[in-house]
Design an enzyme around this catalytic site. Structure first.
Site, PDB file in Angstrom:
ATOM      1  N   HIS A 152       0.870  -1.210  -0.050  1.00  0.00           N
ATOM      2  CA  HIS A 152       0.038  -0.110   0.043  1.00  0.00           C
ATOM      3  C   HIS A 152       0.841   1.144  -0.013  1.00  0.00           C
ATOM      4  CE1 HIS A 152      -3.926  -2.072   1.475  1.00  0.00           C
ATOM      5  NE2 HIS A 152      -3.917  -1.795   0.463  1.00  0.00           N
ATOM      6  N   ASP A 187       1.112   3.828   1.635  1.00  0.00           N
ATOM      7  CA  ASP A 187       1.743   4.511   2.757  1.00  0.00           C
ATOM      8  C   ASP A 187       2.797   3.633   3.539  1.00  0.00           C
ATOM      9  OD1 ASP A 187      -0.565   2.751   3.254  1.00  0.00           O
ATOM     10  OD2 ASP A 187      -0.308   3.543   5.476  1.00  0.00           O
ATOM     11  N   HIS A 191      -4.184  -8.682   5.938  1.00  0.00           N
ATOM     12  CA  HIS A 191      -4.278  -7.453   5.459  1.00  0.00           C
ATOM     13  C   HIS A 191      -4.486  -7.286   3.811  1.00  0.00           C
ATOM     14  CE1 HIS A 191      -4.364  -3.017   5.816  1.00  0.00           C
ATOM     15  NE2 HIS A 191      -3.377  -2.947   4.899  1.00  0.00           N
TER      16      HIS A 191
END
Length: 247
Positions: free
Chosen positions: A62, A64, A143
């Site tokens: 991801h 970030d 996740h």
């Protein structure tokens, strides 16, 4: 081992914090654990030379957590870096980095640089790989990010640092924390359950299973930041420096 939370924030800069970027230094070598999109700015703001980074360990793909990699690579190109850079990450890291660089800076992957960028994909089952003094391991967690997400562990000189990455509670965090002097763990919310993320109430219920010397909360959203003073565990802030083996 010296551990610096260069960035301790969530994806959205809650509390004005930089995105995840944790510097680990040992035996004269430097690795980053995650390199979120704001990482180059955060390093510059804290007087950290990006050129000292020899390895980057990515928990998941991801923005970030890995979106700063194209900027780190291009910074090395324009500062005439010659030392190689090794990127450890989950399966698909190589392809996703290529895509990100071509999306942000078309043609950038075809430029001949003075340094090599090697991508090494972790097996997600705790297998150990070495880079200089560092041993790097990863365990698959819960996740969704378009590729396996990992909790990771970096060891050197008898000291260990572990990080949950982003995840709902999973037993995979237990080996990642086992014996680490510092284990950084997501606490995205106080008690509100968000899919694929860990809230502090759930973490607190399982904290006794995490056999680390010190548990440090990170990746906190607005709700958790507002109540972090009520937590039983210390919370990271940008610029926090911890040294393994010290209180």
């Amino acid at each position: 081992m010296e551990i610096t939370f260069v960035g301790s924030g969530d994806a959205f800069g809650s509390g004005g914090r930089f995105q995840t970027c944790i510097r680990v230094r040992a035996d004269g070598a430097t690795a980053l654990v995650d390199c979120g999109a704001t990482s180059l700015t955060a390093m510059r703001a804290q007087g950290i030379d990006p050129g000292e980074v020899g390895a980057v360990v990515i928990t998941h793909l991801h923005g970030d957590h890995f979106g700063g990699l194209p900027f780190l690579v291009l910074d090395g190109q324009f500062t005439r870096r010659t030392a190689p850079l090794t990127v450890f990450g989950p399966v698909s890291t190589r392809d996703r980095l290529h895509t990100a660089m071509e999306t942000l800076y078309p043609g950038s992957t075809g430029v001949k640089r003075r340094f090599e960028v090697e991508v090494v994909e972790l097996d997600g089952a705790g297998g150990s790989l070495r880079h200089g003094p560092f041993s790097v391991r990863g365990w698959e967690v819960d996740h969704a990010s378009g590729a396996p997400a990992l909790a990771v562990r970096v060891d050197a000189g008898g000291h260990g640092f572990g990080y949950s990455g982003d995840t709902a509670w999973t037993p995979a965090l237990v080996p990642a924390a086992d014996g680490a002097e510092v284990f950084a763990c997501e606490a995205y919310t106080w008690d509100r359950q968000v899919r694929y993320h860990l809230d502090y109430r759930t973490l607190r219920e399982h904290a006794g299973e995490l056999a680390a010397g010190r548990l440090v909360l990170t990746h906190m959203g607005p709700e958790m930041l507002a109540r972090s003073g009520e937590a039983e565990h210390a919370a990271a802030v940008d610029g926090l420096v911890l040294r393994a083996g010290t209180s």
